[in-house]
Design an enzyme around this catalytic site. Structure first.
Site, PDB file in Angstrom:
ATOM      1  N   GLY A 157     -52.128 -40.283 -54.004  1.00  9.27           N
ATOM      2  CA  GLY A 157     -53.520 -40.207 -54.445  1.00  9.27           C
ATOM      3  C   GLY A 157     -54.347 -39.682 -53.288  1.00  9.27           C
ATOM      4  O   GLY A 157     -53.855 -38.914 -52.454  1.00  9.27           O
ATOM      5  N   ILE A 159     -55.558 -41.124 -50.503  1.00 14.10           N
ATOM      6  CA  ILE A 159     -55.121 -41.465 -49.135  1.00 14.10           C
ATOM      7  C   ILE A 159     -53.731 -40.883 -48.863  1.00 14.10           C
ATOM      8  O   ILE A 159     -53.467 -40.335 -47.782  1.00 14.10           O
ATOM      9  CB  ILE A 159     -55.135 -42.995 -48.929  1.00 14.10           C
ATOM     10  N   ARG A 179     -46.681 -42.086 -59.488  1.00 14.25           N
ATOM     11  CA  ARG A 179     -46.580 -42.298 -60.935  1.00 14.25           C
ATOM     12  C   ARG A 179     -46.580 -40.956 -61.671  1.00 14.25           C
ATOM     13  O   ARG A 179     -45.813 -40.722 -62.583  1.00 14.25           O
ATOM     14  CB  ARG A 179     -47.768 -43.155 -61.368  1.00 14.25           C
ATOM     15  N   SER A 238     -51.750 -50.328 -48.136  1.00 12.35           N
ATOM     16  CA  SER A 238     -52.226 -50.464 -49.519  1.00 12.35           C
ATOM     17  C   SER A 238     -52.794 -51.875 -49.715  1.00 12.35           C
ATOM     18  O   SER A 238     -53.949 -52.136 -49.365  1.00 12.35           O
ATOM     19  CB  SER A 238     -51.106 -50.144 -50.501  1.00 12.35           C
ATOM     20  N   ARG A 239     -51.967 -52.784 -50.205  1.00  9.99           N
ATOM     21  CA  ARG A 239     -52.351 -54.197 -50.304  1.00  9.99           C
ATOM     22  C   ARG A 239     -51.115 -55.015 -49.940  1.00  9.99           C
ATOM     23  O   ARG A 239     -49.981 -54.611 -50.255  1.00  9.99           O
ATOM     24  CB  ARG A 239     -52.801 -54.563 -51.721  1.00  9.99           C
ATOM     25  N   GLU A 268     -53.246 -62.934 -46.832  1.00 10.59           N
ATOM     26  CA  GLU A 268     -54.237 -62.385 -45.930  1.00 10.59           C
ATOM     27  C   GLU A 268     -55.386 -63.372 -45.796  1.00 10.59           C
ATOM     28  O   GLU A 268     -55.868 -63.836 -46.842  1.00 10.59           O
ATOM     29  CB  GLU A 268     -54.754 -61.068 -46.525  1.00 10.59           C
ATOM     30  N   HIS A 287     -56.572 -55.582 -41.706  1.00  4.98           N
ATOM     31  CA  HIS A 287     -57.146 -54.871 -42.865  1.00  4.98           C
ATOM     32  C   HIS A 287     -58.380 -54.046 -42.451  1.00  4.98           C
ATOM     33  O   HIS A 287     -59.492 -54.307 -42.911  1.00  4.98           O
ATOM     34  CB  HIS A 287     -57.509 -55.872 -43.971  1.00  4.98           C
ATOM     35  N   ILE A 288     -58.122 -53.050 -41.598  1.00  9.01           N
ATOM     36  CA  ILE A 288     -59.240 -52.247 -41.065  1.00  9.01           C
ATOM     37  C   ILE A 288     -59.087 -50.759 -41.392  1.00  9.01           C
ATOM     38  O   ILE A 288     -59.642 -49.901 -40.699  1.00  9.01           O
ATOM     39  CB  ILE A 288     -59.386 -52.444 -39.529  1.00  9.01           C
TER      40      ILE A 288
END
Ligand code: NAP
Length: 330
Positions: A157, A159, A179, A238-239, A268, A287-288
């Site tokens: 996508g 990023i 995907r 990502s997460r 987190e 997470h920066i």
């Protein structure tokens, strides 16, 4: 004159605040810690719009407690904290901020990749601890070569594509798995589509840029880590839950893969003393990904414009549920 009421759950740049203040009565949560679910429910009871953050859980009970809400404006590209279908059911527009953070997040992803490959954090710590006794040693601190190696991008996508562009400057071969296949983008930027399995087995570096969804939860677990090269380095911006943390710990400790660069973690924040923090072959950041002055300011301004558009009954610049436009007749 009627002014809509707006709740903002975290600090934002002053010029974004000024923009909102011109047309709305606003209340800003002033603390560094986010409001608790109860505090958030109370604060949203009487508002027309809200600027929210990845730490605010927006679910059906919260939306039930906010009967006047017209627009939710998220300051992030990911939407995993928001039950978007529930918002859609209630004809609440959901704005978000993709694009403006893609370059800064990819910059950091590439920085993490380089840091782990060339052991930047580990060797810096070694120097600070007073261990640098021989000025140059031909066999000390050998790392992995980045240039000329293969980068596998999971999720092509905004990023993921920026990551691919950075890799080109390092003469890397770039594989992608996403995907949707993107033949035109792949042709333009010299990328090759790979099956998930091929990406895992052939890449020297794997960089994850998928959103967190039910399908991508634990996308990378024990089976996938065992398929990677023992020299592979995994980068996750990502997460956290996209990677199974326990499996990753085993993979790093047992040498199934060589290293990892993590900007996100599950859970987190990472608890102090977590076993992953005891490993030398991992770099963990808080997470920066989008935390540059320029990106954050642009995110806040875009979130403010999304909010105001929703309050004015107009289309948003970036909307996660445009299907609501039809029912609102806009
Ligand atoms: P994006 O433009 O929507 O790209 C996500 C890509 O992942 C899309 O190409 C999408 O495919 C693909 N994808 C979705 N589900 C997939 C699956 N099951 N298998 C394979 N590919 C899949 O989003 P973005 O702006 O690049 O951001 C990606 C994520 O990064 C965000 O959702 C957020 O969680 C995270 N993020 C983190 C930070 C940080 O600070 N660390 C900062 C910004 C964003 P399609 O093309 O088919 O839609």
């Amino acid at each position: 004159m009627f002014k809509p009421r707006v709740y903002i759950t975290r600090q934002i740049f002053p010029d974004a605040l000024d923009l909102i203040e011109k047309s709305a009565d606003l209340e800003l949560w002033p603390e560094d810690e986010p409001p608790s679910p109860e505090q958030l429910r109370e604060a949203m009871a009487d508002v027309d719009g809200a600027i929210i953050n990845v730490m605010d859980r927006i679910d059906a009970p919260l939306l039930d407690a906010a009967p006047k809400l017209k627009v939710l404006s998220q300051v992030a590209a990911g939407l995993d904290n928001i039950d978007v279908p529930e918002a859609t059911k209630r004809e609440i527009l959901v704005g978000y901020t993709p694009g403006v953070l893609a370059k800064s997040t990819a910059d950091l992803a590439f920085g993490l990749l380089l840091a782990v490959a060339r052991r930047v954090v580990e060797s810096d710590k070694w120097v600070r601890e007073g261990n640098w006794k021989i000025s140059h040693h031909p066999m000390f601190w050998l790392g992995s070569e980045v240039n000329g190696s293969t980068l596998g991008i999971l999720g092509l996508g905004g990023i993921g594509l920026e990551m691919a562009k950075r890799a080109q400057g390092f003469d890397m071969k770039v594989l992608y798995h996403s995907r949707t296949r993107k033949p035109e983008t792949a042709k333009e930027f010299g990328l090759k589509y790979a099956s998930f399995k091929r990406l895992l087995t052939e890449s020297d570096f794997i960089s994850i840029h998928v959103p967190l969804t039910p399908e991508t939860n634990r996308f990378i677990g024990e089976k996938e880590l065992k398929m990677m090269k023992p020299t592979a380095i995994l980068v996750n911006l990502s997460r956290g839950p996209v990677v199974d943390t326990d499996a990753l710990y085993k993979a790093l400790a047992k040498g199934w893969i060589a290293g990892a660069g993590l900007d996100v973690f599950d859970p987190e924040p990472v608890p102090a003393g977590h076993p992953v923090l005891g490993l030398d072959n991992v770099v963990v950041l808080p997470h920066i990904g989008s935390a540059s002055n320029r990106s954050r300011r642009e995110m806040h301004l875009l979130a403010a414009r999304n909010l105001l558009a929703g309050l004015n009954g107009e289309r948003l610049e970036a909307c996660a549920n445009p299907e609501v436009y039809e029912s609102l007749g806009i």
